[in-house]
Design an enzyme around this catalytic site. Structure first.
Site, PDB file in Angstrom:
ATOM      1  N   THR A   1      21.000  80.969  47.087  1.00  0.00           N
ATOM      2  CA  THR A   1      19.656  80.729  47.669  1.00  0.00           C
ATOM      3  C   THR A   1      18.971  80.301  46.586  1.00  0.00           C
ATOM      4  OG1 THR A   1      19.270  83.044  46.661  1.00  0.00           O
ATOM      5  CG2 THR A   1      19.925  83.121  48.980  1.00  0.00           C
TER       6      THR A   1
ATOM      7  N   GLU B   1      21.317  82.256  54.212  1.00  0.00           N
ATOM      8  CA  GLU B   1      22.062  83.583  54.803  1.00  0.00           C
ATOM      9  C   GLU B   1      22.585  83.628  56.006  1.00  0.00           C
ATOM     10  OE1 GLU B   1      19.424  83.502  52.853  1.00  0.00           O
ATOM     11  OE2 GLU B   1      19.327  85.405  51.486  1.00  0.00           O
TER      12      GLU B   1
ATOM     13  N   LYS C   1      -3.083  90.877  53.196  1.00  0.00           N
ATOM     14  CA  LYS C   1      -3.344  92.113  53.626  1.00  0.00           C
ATOM     15  C   LYS C   1      -4.685  92.496  53.336  1.00  0.00           C
ATOM     16  CE  LYS C   1       1.385  93.329  53.051  1.00  0.00           C
ATOM     17  NZ  LYS C   1       1.679  92.795  51.908  1.00  0.00           N
TER      18      LYS C   1
ATOM     19  N   TRP D   1      -3.531  92.280  58.633  1.00  0.00           N
ATOM     20  CA  TRP D   1      -2.882  91.192  58.248  1.00  0.00           C
ATOM     21  C   TRP D   1      -3.458  89.971  58.756  1.00  0.00           C
ATOM     22  CZ3 TRP D   1       3.149  92.455  59.398  1.00  0.00           C
ATOM     23  CH2 TRP D   1       3.466  93.438  58.643  1.00  0.00           C
TER      24      TRP D   1
END
Ligand code: AMP
Length: 547
Positions: free
Chosen positions: A183, A327, A440, A445
């Protein structure tokens, strides 16, 4: 039914026999592109496998790294290495040196196949790569930087020359490792994802579906997404399954050469991250070319800004948005609008979502308290997925077992993607943020992606990234970092008003902190690197205006 293992060698044999005249076309920058038929690729892959096994001692499970651009030799390595039972480890040539050293040592690569033009990158690292016994060099580039290297150095063409052009590919366990990719995350050490023959085979079949990339042997695909980035999104395998020609840009990834190769080779499909397409768009506006062949463009890796999709539509290139991860092999969702939306006002909105889950990818949303959230298109939570081409663990190194960190895998084995979003009742995913990028503010949000998309639809804005910064009153607030187009005059007050009026951003979500940057910092695979922006802000390196 017969139990035939799903092996990479079967994709190679199929492509090189049934689609033997299809081609890998590699851009060379001068003297015309190099053309190699799938039949030739099949023969040369067999030769490479003979050389690796018989001369270089690569055995079953042995790791062979590739530090290469997208080109036909890299395709040969893609097929030869897994087909003989070894493991292809694609090395991301844009990783910082210390991460490259880490991943080669972690994977314990014995051989590295490298493009000559990348030797200046590899040579200084070799003293720190004790497992690497052989370096195989392909293509132009000064070899002298390798003098004194302790690894044995070989020329790719000399190594394969005169070898048998057929190979009795072994009947492997389809669950055996075929390839690995680390990754490119911006936090911690890179993590190794190991793809099996079975996972790649099944992923390739779904990549070819009409609902997915929908490519057939009448297509030529411009594979801009690097072969070191999640198997070039499965394209080298999908093209060998279907006979699609591959147009490979090699190291010519700048907008100018890309536009030139589109005009001269007339690909019908292309795949890359949004940054590449933003660059191409600016190039085409400055120097118009005939790119009319390019009917379909797969965009993924980061959210596709609506302004980019519209601009491409107006040029006759239809964008198909897709979401995935290292992934997830990577195709996790593809945004093909459902039949009932085609030709209606809803169509564009569907195309802007990350897309619909194909058969083979199961999904669920998890709320902050671990609760399952409904697929109502409104409840936002972390996306978790599972399926036959989704990682179940990370590679722990040659002597360790698989690793399943609790922040990446649920107790019942689902992959926690770290992406936050909603799912509609008909299975379309809309991402609102990375879990770590969500802002936040006062218990609510704010989606950084919504703000970025709205900003990038302003005609004066070339790029924009929004990050959360600490705020005494609200906990966090958005900081807007903007790259203006050349000669643009818009000021922050204008942009803020634009967000409210044209971007439909709620008043409480509008950023009060603004800064102009020359370019948004990017990760090794061309995504916005928000960690760098947050650090620059924390260290007072940005010239921030408060409205
Ligand atoms: P990588 O493993 O480097 O391919 O990064 C995977 C991550 O890229 C995902 O978890 C998402 O955060 C992001 N990503 C990929 N495709 C998209 C997309 N279409 N829209 C938004 N984010 C995306």
């Amino acid at each position: 039914m017969q139990d035939v293992p799903l092996l990479i060698s079967r994709i190679l044999t199929h492509g090189s026999r049934i689609h033997g005249s299809s081609q890998v076309i590699t851009w060379t920058g001068n003297g015309g592109p190099q053309r190699r038929s799938y039949a030739e690729i099949g023969a040369r892959s067999a030769q490479l496998a003979h050389a690796l096994g018989e001369d270089l001692g690569v055995g079953t499970g042995g790791r062979v790294g590739t530090l290469m651009w997208n080109n036909s030799e890299h395709v040969e390595a893609y097929f030869a290495i897994p087909s003989m039972g070894a493991v292809l480890h694609t090395l991301n040539l844009r990783l910082p040196a210390e991460q490259l050293v880490f991943i080669v040592n972690h994977a314990a690569d014995r051989v590295i196949i490298v493009n000559g033009s990348l030797l200046p990158l590899l040579a200084p690292l070799l003293p720190d790569l004790p497992t690497v016994e052989h370096v195989v060099v392909s293509g132009p580039g000064d070899r002298s930087v390798l003098s004194g290297a302790s690894a044995r150095v070989h020329e790719y063409e000399e190594l394969i020359e005169g070898r048998p052009t057929a190979y009795d590919w072994p009947e492997l366990d389809e669950r055996a490792a075929a390839a690995m990719c680390y990754t490119s995350g911006t936090t911690g050490d890179p993590k190794g994802v190991v793809y099996s023959h079975r996972s790649i085979y099944l992923h390739s079949m779904q990549a070819c579906m009409a609902e997915s990339m929908g490519i057939t042997d009448q297509d030529t695909s411009l594979v801009v997404v690097p072969q070191f980035h999640v198997n070039a999104w499965g394209l080298p395998h999908a093209t060998f399954m279907t006979g699609v020609n591959m147009l490979m840009p090699d190291r010519f990834l700048q907008p100018g050469p890309l536009a030139e190769m589109i005009e001269s080779e007339r690909p019908t499909h292309a795949a890359a991250v949004p940054t590449i397409w933003q660059g191409l768009l600016a190039e085409l506006r400055a120097h118009p070319r005939d790119v009319g062949s390019l009917a379909q463009v797969t965009i993924g890796g980061s959210a596709c800004p609506p302004s980019l999709m519209e601009a491409f539509d107006s040029l006759g290139m239809r964008v198909c948005h897709a979401w995935g991860m290292t992934e997830t092999s990577p195709l996790g969702t593809v945004a093909r609008p459902p039949a009932h939306a085609v030709g209606t006002d809803e169509e564009f909105a569907y195309r802007l979502t990350q897309g619909r889950f194909p058969a083979g990818v199961e999904a669920r949303l998890t709320g902050p308290g671990g609760e399952r959230l409904p697929w109502d298109g409104e409840s936002a939570g972390e996306l978790e997925v599972r399926g036959p081409w989704i990682a179940g663990a990370y590679y722990g190194g040659p002597d360790a077992g698989a690793v399943r960190p609790a922040d990446k895998f649920s107790e019942d084995g689902w992959l926690k993607t770290g992406d936050v979003g909603t799912i509609s009742p008909d299975g379309f995913l809309t991402l609102t943020d990375r879990a770590k990028d969500v802002i936040k503010s006062g218990g609510e949000w704010i989606s950084s992606v919504d703000l970025e998309n709205a900003l990038m639809s302003h005609p004066d804005v070339a790029e924009a990234a929004v990050v959360a910064v600490p705020d005494d009153k609200w906990g966090e607030r958005p900081l807007a970092t903007v790259v203006l187009k050349e000669g643009a005059t818009a000021d922050f007050t204008t942009l803020r008003a634009f967000l409210a009026d044209e971007g439909s951003i709620a008043k409480w979500q509008l950023p009060e902190r603004w800064t102009i940057v020359p370019a948004v910092p990017k990760t090794s695979v061309g995504k916005f690197d928000k960690k760098v922006l947050r650090r620059q802000y924390a260290e007072g390196e940005l010239d921030v205006t408060r409205l």
